[in-house]
Write a protein that holds these residues in place. Structure first.
Motif, PDB file in Angstrom:
ATOM      1  N   ARG A  97       0.790  -1.141   0.032  1.00 14.44           N
ATOM      2  CA  ARG A  97       0.037   0.107   0.133  1.00 14.44           C
ATOM      3  C   ARG A  97       0.790   1.339  -0.190  1.00 14.44           C
ATOM      4  N   MET A  98       1.943   1.253   0.997  1.00 14.39           N
ATOM      5  CA  MET A  98       2.759   2.415   0.851  1.00 14.39           C
ATOM      6  C   MET A  98       3.586   2.603  -0.342  1.00 14.39           C
ATOM      7  N   ASP A  99       4.023   1.562  -0.999  1.00 10.89           N
ATOM      8  CA  ASP A  99       4.509   1.525  -2.104  1.00 10.89           C
ATOM      9  C   ASP A  99       3.809   2.299  -3.367  1.00 10.89           C
ATOM     10  N   ALA A 100       2.368   1.406  -3.377  1.00  8.32           N
ATOM     11  CA  ALA A 100       1.523   2.126  -4.451  1.00  8.32           C
ATOM     12  C   ALA A 100       1.139   3.609  -4.098  1.00  8.32           C
ATOM     13  N   GLU A 101       1.219   3.986  -2.858  1.00  7.80           N
ATOM     14  CA  GLU A 101       1.090   5.388  -2.812  1.00  7.80           C
ATOM     15  C   GLU A 101       2.097   6.625  -3.094  1.00  7.80           C
ATOM     16  N   ALA A 102       3.430   5.986  -3.171  1.00  9.13           N
ATOM     17  CA  ALA A 102       4.422   6.646  -3.442  1.00  9.13           C
ATOM     18  C   ALA A 102       4.805   6.637  -5.101  1.00  9.13           C
ATOM     19  N   SER A 103       5.844   5.785  -5.225  1.00  7.73           N
ATOM     20  CA  SER A 103       6.506   5.878  -6.746  1.00  7.73           C
ATOM     21  C   SER A 103       5.345   5.129  -7.528  1.00  7.73           C
ATOM     22  N   GLY A 104       4.709   4.194  -6.876  1.00  8.20           N
ATOM     23  CA  GLY A 104       3.706   3.369  -7.766  1.00  8.20           C
ATOM     24  C   GLY A 104       2.690   4.162  -8.512  1.00  8.20           C
ATOM     25  N   VAL A 105       2.231   5.108  -8.030  1.00  9.32           N
ATOM     26  CA  VAL A 105       1.348   6.149  -8.575  1.00  9.32           C
ATOM     27  C   VAL A 105       1.820   6.741  -9.751  1.00  9.32           C
TER      28      VAL A 105
END
Length: 192
Positions: A122-130
């Motif tokens: 979730r944290m990854d998706a909200e950071a560079s993942g987006v």
């Protein structure tokens, strides 16, 4: 004794976070000591817990900060570029940023173990993942294929970063990763 101002409290929290980042890079999550972090930050253990509640809370803040730094590098690299160039520049910037300053160990090794896979994803998706998702939209990856494409590219870049972290001074390995990344991104774009 006078009460600390909000600015003093913010500076203390910033200093603790900075020192904690150095300790988590140097020792890993498990071996890092809150007592040692407090000592190095020139604060009490109670001050660390006041600002971050727990060792895990402090670690989560360090991971969040590192992920934000990586995401900002991606954004900076991709700004003012066409869609495919933005994807390429952002992806290359991700690899460079995540392999700088010990971030790979903290973000890619310790964070999934300490925070749990779901929280880390979730944290990854909200950071560079987006930003990866946005870049894939930009080059026209269809909705039905976007999540799978992002997962594959994200996994490849994370694995490449871990591989490079084991070879910090191997410039040939770094060049090989960037060349392979270009081939992958060109293949993704040519399939649209």
């Amino acid at each position: 004794m006078p009460r600390a101002t909000a600015a003093d409290a913010a500076e203390t929290a910033r200093r603790i976070l900075e020192v904690a980042g150095e300790h988590f890079v140097a020792y890993g999550y498990t071996a890092a000591s809150v007592d040692e972090i407090a000592r190095a930050a020139d604060v009490t253990r109670g001050a660390v817990y006041h600002h971050y509640a727990s060792k895990l809370g402090l670690f989560t803040s360090v991971v969040t900060q590192m992920q934000q730094e990586v995401a900002q590098a991606v954004v900076d690299a991709a700004t003012d570029a066409g869609p495919l160039d933005a994807l390429k520049r952002g992806s290359h910037a991700f690899v460079e940023a995540i392999t700088t300053g010990g971030r790979a160990r903290v973000v890619l090794v310790d964070a999934p173990a300490a925070l749990g896979w779901e929280a880390w994803r979730r944290m990854d998706a909200e950071a560079s993942g987006v930003h990866l998702q946005d870049a894939l939209v930009g080059i026209g990856v269809p909705d039905a294929a976007r999540a799978a494409t992002a997962a594959l590219l994200n996994g490849a870049m994370n694995e490449a970063a871990l591989w490079l972290a084991e070879r910090p001074d191997d410039h040939d390995a770094r060049d090989a990763v960037h060349a392979a990344l270009d081939r992958m991104l060109d293949a993704v774009a040519s399939d649209i």
